[in-house]
Motif scaffolding. Structure first.
Motif, PDB file in Angstrom:
ATOM      1  N   GLY A  60       0.812  -1.211   0.000  1.00 24.34           N
ATOM      2  CA  GLY A  60       0.000   0.000   0.000  1.00 24.34           C
ATOM      3  C   GLY A  60       0.845   1.260   0.000  1.00 24.34           C
ATOM      4  O   GLY A  60       0.532   2.235  -0.697  1.00 24.34           O
ATOM      5  N   ALA A  61       1.925   1.255   0.778  1.00 25.71           N
ATOM      6  CA  ALA A  61       2.820   2.411   0.817  1.00 25.71           C
ATOM      7  C   ALA A  61       3.481   2.632  -0.536  1.00 25.71           C
ATOM      8  O   ALA A  61       3.643   3.779  -0.983  1.00 25.71           O
ATOM      9  CB  ALA A  61       3.877   2.213   1.900  1.00 25.71           C
ATOM     10  N   LEU A  62       3.848   1.540  -1.195  1.00 25.01           N
ATOM     11  CA  LEU A  62       4.447   1.657  -2.525  1.00 25.01           C
ATOM     12  C   LEU A  62       3.434   2.214  -3.516  1.00 25.01           C
ATOM     13  O   LEU A  62       3.762   3.108  -4.311  1.00 25.01           O
ATOM     14  CB  LEU A  62       4.943   0.286  -2.992  1.00 25.01           C
ATOM     15  CG  LEU A  62       5.551   0.205  -4.404  1.00 25.01           C
ATOM     16  CD1 LEU A  62       6.801   1.069  -4.496  1.00 25.01           C
ATOM     17  CD2 LEU A  62       5.882  -1.243  -4.760  1.00 25.01           C
ATOM     18  N   GLN A  63       2.206   1.715  -3.466  1.00 25.14           N
ATOM     19  CA  GLN A  63       1.161   2.229  -4.349  1.00 25.14           C
ATOM     20  C   GLN A  63       0.954   3.739  -4.149  1.00 25.14           C
ATOM     21  O   GLN A  63       0.827   4.497  -5.115  1.00 25.14           O
ATOM     22  CB  GLN A  63      -0.161   1.497  -4.084  1.00 25.14           C
ATOM     23  CG  GLN A  63      -0.166   0.038  -4.488  1.00 25.14           C
ATOM     24  CD  GLN A  63      -1.443  -0.666  -4.045  1.00 25.14           C
ATOM     25  OE1 GLN A  63      -1.947  -0.423  -2.942  1.00 25.14           O
ATOM     26  NE2 GLN A  63      -1.977  -1.526  -4.888  1.00 25.14           N
ATOM     27  N   LYS A  64       0.936   4.146  -2.884  1.00 20.98           N
ATOM     28  CA  LYS A  64       0.681   5.554  -2.576  1.00 20.98           C
ATOM     29  C   LYS A  64       1.850   6.434  -2.984  1.00 20.98           C
ATOM     30  O   LYS A  64       1.660   7.495  -3.599  1.00 20.98           O
ATOM     31  CB  LYS A  64       0.404   5.702  -1.078  1.00 20.98           C
ATOM     32  CG  LYS A  64      -0.122   7.071  -0.676  1.00 20.98           C
ATOM     33  CD  LYS A  64      -0.534   7.078   0.789  1.00 20.98           C
ATOM     34  CE  LYS A  64      -1.095   8.444   1.183  1.00 20.98           C
ATOM     35  NZ  LYS A  64      -1.515   8.458   2.616  1.00 20.98           N
ATOM     36  N   SER A  65       3.068   5.992  -2.675  1.00 23.33           N
ATOM     37  CA  SER A  65       4.237   6.826  -2.984  1.00 23.33           C
ATOM     38  C   SER A  65       4.468   6.953  -4.486  1.00 23.33           C
ATOM     39  O   SER A  65       4.964   7.980  -4.965  1.00 23.33           O
ATOM     40  CB  SER A  65       5.489   6.247  -2.317  1.00 23.33           C
ATOM     41  OG  SER A  65       5.825   4.988  -2.883  1.00 23.33           O
ATOM     42  N   MET A  66       4.089   5.903  -5.239  1.00 25.12           N
ATOM     43  CA  MET A  66       4.299   5.929  -6.693  1.00 25.12           C
ATOM     44  C   MET A  66       3.058   6.401  -7.443  1.00 25.12           C
ATOM     45  O   MET A  66       3.041   6.401  -8.671  1.00 25.12           O
ATOM     46  CB  MET A  66       4.703   4.534  -7.185  1.00 25.12           C
ATOM     47  CG  MET A  66       5.978   3.977  -6.550  1.00 25.12           C
ATOM     48  SD  MET A  66       7.427   5.032  -6.804  1.00 25.12           S
ATOM     49  CE  MET A  66       7.620   4.968  -8.574  1.00 25.12           C
TER      50      MET A  66
END
Length: 405
Positions: free
Chosen positions: A75-81
């Motif tokens: 989820g953090a990767l989805q949000k940051s990217m």
């Protein structure tokens, strides 16, 4: 512009090919691509020629996750990217994280999420995901049968059907399930979609091809009149490498081509037959040609498949096989075990013959029959079959599901 994430926790095996082919399919579309894969000391980018071109491709960002990500990390990767659509290349390997989300123990993923699942046969049509054997409540003993009934009644939440129908779809953990098994998609319908099997990248690195071809042609000229047998890919238990060598050793009028890497100690410990003794026998008879390298050259694939008349496979894993697709693409009928999606496709499409799973004697009999028969009868069925797996069909599918949906 839509931003798409391809996530695979591992890189060994088909994930690197899938990531490359999907990236190629989306090239030229109005989207930006993030490819997040779990490289390791055993499989770095330097060991993945299929992925190397993506490192410098415009609108593509390659990320090393260095292992499996938790739901929170994804989820953090989805949000940051700023990801709009995420495709889980090996969704089976994130099953525990999906369960955590469904149970409310982890936050939901962002935006739209799709997963390619390999082990769907236990859901439908109800087969063991490895051997392809039909799963039933009835077992050889009364005690086991009663245990199966008890689990079906009181442990429903642990069942494969519950996982797909309730955890994934019922709780909307993923928006779509993508399967390589057409039997499932035809039975269920959307949001379960069938994808054309990915067998190899459209382009490849042909480094070293000339040297290998010269060595192979020298070997081949020594065996005029013998039937060539091809084992393609890494020497592995699930592909029945040891069974294949045993089969070849008992077929003296054949010679063997192994295009792929040899086995490691773990694989060797799983083999049923003594592969060292079998290799030594075939070498002593001058009947074994080995490349001992991962095959990433399409020209080499065409060379070795072009040498055979029938593609004989001893797979223990009865799920779909990209190698069978490659054989069909090059017009080669096949002889496969009679279980699972492998057996279903061959029988339903008339593209070869089947033998009883694991039965070496029936394999030898059926192989002899095929070698002596008119193989041109398979030409038209093979052409119809492979049309469904063309690069154009693959591109059309992924553009539709990832960019336009």
């Amino acid at each position: 512009m839509r931003r798409i994430l391809l996530y695979s926790p591992d890189v060994i095996g088909h994930p690197r090919v899938y990531c490359r082919v999907i990236a190629d399919a989306l090239r030229g579309e109005e989207c930006e691509l993030v490819v997040a894969v779990g490289f390791s000391e055993q499989a770095e980018l330097a060991d993945s020629p299929d992925l190397q071109p993506l490192a410098s491709r415009e609108r593509v960002q390659l990320i090393d996750t260095r292992g499996h990500l938790t739901a929170e990390q994804i989820g953090a990767l989805q949000k940051s990217m700023r990801i709009d659509t995420t495709l889980f290349i090996e969704a089976d390997k994130s099953a525990d994280e999906f369960r955590r989300i469904a149970a409310g123990d982890a936050p939901r993923f962002h935006r739209r999420n799709l997963g390619i699942f390999a082990n769907t046969a236990e859901w439908y049509p109800g087969e063991d995901s490895f051997t392809g054997a039909r799963k039933t409540l009835r077992a050889p003993t009364l005690r086991t049968t009663l245990g199966n009934v008890k689990r079906a009644l009181f442990e429903r939440r642990k069942s494969v059907r519950y996982f797909y129908e309730q955890t994934i779809l019922g709780h909307r953990v993923l928006d779509e399930i993508i399967t390589k098994d057409e039997r499932l998609s035809e039975w269920h319908g959307p949001p379960v979609y069938w994808m054309p099997e990915i067998s190899s990248p459209a382009a490849s690195d042909d480094t070293g091809f000339v040297e290998t071809r010269e060595a192979f042609e020298r070997f081949r000229t020594q065996h005029t009149g013998r039937e060539p047998l091809l084992y393609f890919g890494d020497a592995a238990f699930y592909k029945g490498y040891d069974l294949f060598l045993k089969f070849a050793a008992e077929m003296p009028d054949t010679y063997v081509i192994h295009a792929g890497r040899t086995y490691d100690p773990k694989q060797r410990s799983w083999f049923v037959y003594d592969v060292e003794a079998l290799r030594e026998q075939l070498r002593a008879e001058g009947r074994l040609f080995e490349t001992n390298e991962y095959v990433h050259s399409n020209r080499l694939k065409e060379l070795v498949f072009g040498a055979i008349r029938v593609y004989v496979t001893t797979h223990r894993l009865a799920l779909s096989s990209s190698t069978v697709i490659q054989a069909a693409e090059l017009g080669k009928p096949m002889l496969v075990p009679d279980r699972g999606l492998l057996g279903y496709r061959v029988k339903a499409n008339g593209i070869g013959a089947v033998y009883r799973y694991g039965d070496l004697e029936e394999l030898k009999r059926t192989a002899h029959e095929m070698f002596r028969s008119d193989l041109t009868r398979f030409d038209e069925p093979l052409r119809r079959f492979v049309a469904r797996f063309s690069h154009d069909e693959i591109r059309r599918f992924f553009v539709e599901r990832l960019v336009r949906a």
